[in-house]
Design a protein around this motif. Structure first.
Motif: not given
Length: 249
Positions: A92-102, A125-137
């Motif tokens: 559902l949601s994967c890597q998000r840059s710090i700018a995108r997270q803002r 402060y989001s694990e998503h910005s690392t590229g190693y985390a994602l949300d499943f749907a």
């Protein structure tokens, strides 16, 4: 040397994050470097990111670290072939840059930053910005909105709990976690099924502090190989003394 690098990250990352919060708002940085309970993370280098094939994602394209992609594809294939999933798992949601997270964090500026941080990590402060985390749907959703606690009751979520760790994924924010971050049964991070897997050392370094202070559940545990001692060799038995036969005369 490693301790110096970690200390430098903890000193610098919160400063950057404070500058990137919503206009007129700043994060209160705790003595341990956390902002609203979230640990600091940096952006993944664009050169290490790849796009997941569109048939495995919903919504926006899913971008992840290249090292994570093979295990993610194997997880999707295993779920697809298991009737107990009773549906399809999708990214559902994967890597998000710090700018995108803002932009995500500041979407509801009518509420306070602390209130929004209960369900959305502040930028930086989001694990998503690392590229190693994602949300499943799960598809079909069967009445359960994406990124809601009701997902935990689905067969697909139960399958993830039983099987995701063998593909190197662990649930970052289990219920009642000591980090005091909202329970997110849909959010998983990749650390490699073993420490020797390609890219796993780097991912485990990124999440080392989180894993040490706030263990995932379920989590990827270190593989302990036990060797059984071979049975002792039998004590050699000395041959009986030879008896020489007297010659008949």
């Amino acid at each position: 040397m490693l301790h110096r690098i970690v200390a430098l990250v903890l000193v610098l990352a919160p400063t950057v994050a404070e500058a990137q919060l919503c206009e007129g708002q700043s994060a209160a940085i705790a003595p341990d470097g956390r902002a609203f309970g979230h640990l600091p993370y940096g952006d993944a280098p664009e050169s290490e990111l790849v796009t997941l094939p569109s048939e495995y994602s919903v919504g926006n394209p899913c971008v992840v670290r290249a090292d994570m992609l093979p295990d993610l594809l194997r997880l999707f294939a295993a779920a697809q072939g298991d009737p107990s999933v009773m549906g399809q798992l999708r990214a559902l949601s994967c890597q998000r840059s710090i700018a995108r997270q803002r932009s995500v964090f500041c979407r509801g500026e009518t509420s306070s930053a602390a209130d929004r941080a209960i369900s959305v990590a502040p930028p930086g402060y989001s694990e998503h910005s690392t590229g190693y985390a994602l949300d499943f749907a799960v598809r079909p959703a069967n009445g359960c909105p994406d990124a809601e606690a009701c997902m935990a009751a689905t067969p697909a979520a139960r399958w993830l709990r039983l099987n995701a760790p063998r593909f190197g994924f662990e649930q970052s924010f289990p219920g009642g976690n000591k980090q005091h971050v909202k329970w997110e049964p849909w959010h998983w991070r990749w650390v490699g099924a073993s420490g020797s897997a390609r890219g796993a050392p780097k991912a485990r370094f990124v999440f080392a502090r989180a894993r040490r202070l706030y263990p995932a559940d379920p989590g990827v545990v270190p593989l302990v190989v036990k060797f059984s001692a071979p049975p002792p060799l039998p004590t050699p038995v000395a041959p009986p003394p030879s008896r020489s036969k007297k010659k008949r005369r």
